[in-house]
Design a protein around this motif. Structure first.
Motif, mmCIF file in Angstrom:
data_model
loop_
_atom_site.group_PDB
_atom_site.id
_atom_site.type_symbol
_atom_site.label_atom_id
_atom_site.label_comp_id
_atom_site.label_asym_id
_atom_site.label_seq_id
_atom_site.Cartn_x
_atom_site.Cartn_y
_atom_site.Cartn_z
ATOM 1 N N LEU A 118 0.950 -1.149 -0.147
ATOM 2 C CA LEU A 118 -0.012 0.111 0.157
ATOM 3 C C LEU A 118 0.823 1.224 0.074
ATOM 4 O O LEU A 118 0.698 1.994 -0.935
ATOM 5 N N LEU A 119 1.991 1.282 0.842
ATOM 6 C CA LEU A 119 2.875 2.475 1.123
ATOM 7 C C LEU A 119 3.667 2.667 -0.211
ATOM 8 O O LEU A 119 3.873 3.863 -0.807
ATOM 9 N N SER A 120 3.847 1.561 -0.857
ATOM 10 C CA SER A 120 5.074 1.579 -2.166
ATOM 11 C C SER A 120 4.182 2.487 -3.292
ATOM 12 O O SER A 120 4.737 2.662 -4.289
ATOM 13 N N ALA A 121 2.954 2.543 -3.212
ATOM 14 C CA ALA A 121 2.004 2.854 -4.255
ATOM 15 C C ALA A 121 1.815 4.337 -4.327
ATOM 16 O O ALA A 121 1.345 5.195 -4.928
ATOM 17 N N LEU A 122 2.482 4.977 -3.045
ATOM 18 C CA LEU A 122 2.281 6.519 -2.632
ATOM 19 C C LEU A 122 3.948 7.050 -2.907
ATOM 20 O O LEU A 122 4.945 6.503 -2.631
ATOM 21 N N GLU A 125 6.870 11.140 0.285
ATOM 22 C CA GLU A 125 6.485 12.145 1.291
ATOM 23 C C GLU A 125 4.614 11.986 1.501
ATOM 24 O O GLU A 125 4.335 12.289 2.573
ATOM 25 N N ASP A 126 4.341 11.490 0.602
ATOM 26 C CA ASP A 126 2.766 11.139 0.829
ATOM 27 C C ASP A 126 2.630 10.017 1.835
ATOM 28 O O ASP A 126 1.972 10.022 2.802
ATOM 29 N N ALA A 127 3.435 8.877 1.899
ATOM 30 C CA ALA A 127 3.560 7.945 2.714
ATOM 31 C C ALA A 127 3.792 8.257 4.043
ATOM 32 O O ALA A 127 3.063 7.828 5.072
ATOM 33 N N ASP A 128 4.859 8.993 4.087
ATOM 34 C CA ASP A 128 5.146 9.550 5.534
ATOM 35 C C ASP A 128 3.975 10.648 6.248
ATOM 36 O O ASP A 128 3.523 10.358 7.362
ATOM 37 N N GLY A 129 3.404 11.310 5.356
ATOM 38 C CA GLY A 129 2.139 12.203 5.855
ATOM 39 C C GLY A 129 1.074 11.387 6.169
ATOM 40 O O GLY A 129 0.446 11.554 7.216
ATOM 41 N N LEU A 131 1.148 8.457 7.324
ATOM 42 C CA LEU A 131 1.361 7.496 8.575
ATOM 43 C C LEU A 131 1.165 8.538 9.623
ATOM 44 O O LEU A 131 0.539 8.177 10.618
ATOM 45 N N ARG A 132 1.659 9.661 9.401
ATOM 46 C CA ARG A 132 1.526 10.759 10.550
ATOM 47 C C ARG A 132 -0.052 10.986 10.921
ATOM 48 O O ARG A 132 -0.464 11.103 11.986
ATOM 49 N N LEU A 133 -0.649 11.346 9.764
ATOM 50 C CA LEU A 133 -2.247 11.622 9.948
ATOM 51 C C LEU A 133 -2.683 10.406 10.530
ATOM 52 O O LEU A 133 -3.663 10.762 11.352
ATOM 53 N N ILE A 134 -2.648 9.238 10.215
ATOM 54 C CA ILE A 134 -3.374 7.968 10.660
ATOM 55 C C ILE A 134 -3.003 7.871 12.312
ATOM 56 O O ILE A 134 -3.836 7.661 13.169
ATOM 57 N N ARG A 135 -1.721 8.053 12.508
ATOM 58 C CA ARG A 135 -1.533 8.125 13.967
ATOM 59 C C ARG A 135 -2.270 9.342 14.733
ATOM 60 O O ARG A 135 -2.641 9.004 16.004
ATOM 61 N N GLU A 136 -2.206 10.395 14.303
ATOM 62 C CA GLU A 136 -3.058 11.566 14.953
ATOM 63 C C GLU A 136 -4.462 11.234 14.976
ATOM 64 O O GLU A 136 -4.829 11.488 15.904
#
Length: 151
Positions: A118-122, A125-129, A131-136
């Motif tokens: 899933l992450l490799s399709a992004l 910088e979008d993958a990092d963002g 992940l941060r958004l989901i954690r928040e």
């Protein structure tokens, strides 16, 4: 878009994502003959070590009777064991057996492989963002629910 419209869209997007992930998780865990709840128990015990039923139920956000039933099914398969607590002989702790550790590692490997896809399709910088958004969102949601998250 108003804040209320954005909230509606966020709710819908989260509902769709959660539902798709639940379906994938059910498919992944049933291939190994365990329920999603059982896989969650294995994962928590692998991450946190032996736990009391009270602590395990809190980690899973379920009541003690639900955790007890799930542990019983896993115990019947030889994936977990209930042991007397060395500090309190009246208390019971649940821990993974060797077979439980092997199965949990397989389940985790499959889940990580899927998440990596899933992450490799992004873009990175979008993958990092994301992940941060989901954690928040998870922290905020837990706070609203009065639930404590493990660090």
């Amino acid at each position: 878009m108003t804040t209320m419209d954005a909230a509606r869209e966020l709710r819908r997007a989260l509902r769709e994502l959660v539902r798709l992930q639940q379906l994938r998780e059910r498919d992944r865990t049933s291939a190994y003959g365990v329920t999603v709840s059982g896989a969650h128990v294995l994962e928590v015990l692998a991450e946190r070590g032996a736990l009391s039923l009270n602590a395990l139920s809190a980690e899973l956000f379920v009541d003690k009777s639900t955790a007890c039933r799930t542990v019983g099914l896993l115990e019947d398969r030889g994936l977990v064991a209930r042991l007397a607590d060395s500090r309190d002989g009246r208390a019971i702790r649940v821990e993974l057996t060797d077979d439980g550790r092997v199965l949990e590692a397989r389940l985790r490997q499959d889940a990580v492989w899927e998440a990596e896809a899933l992450l490799s399709a992004l873009p990175a910088e979008d993958a990092d963002g994301a992940l941060r958004l989901i954690r928040e969102l998870t922290r905020t949601s837990a706070a609203h629910a009065g639930a404590a998250l493990a660090e």
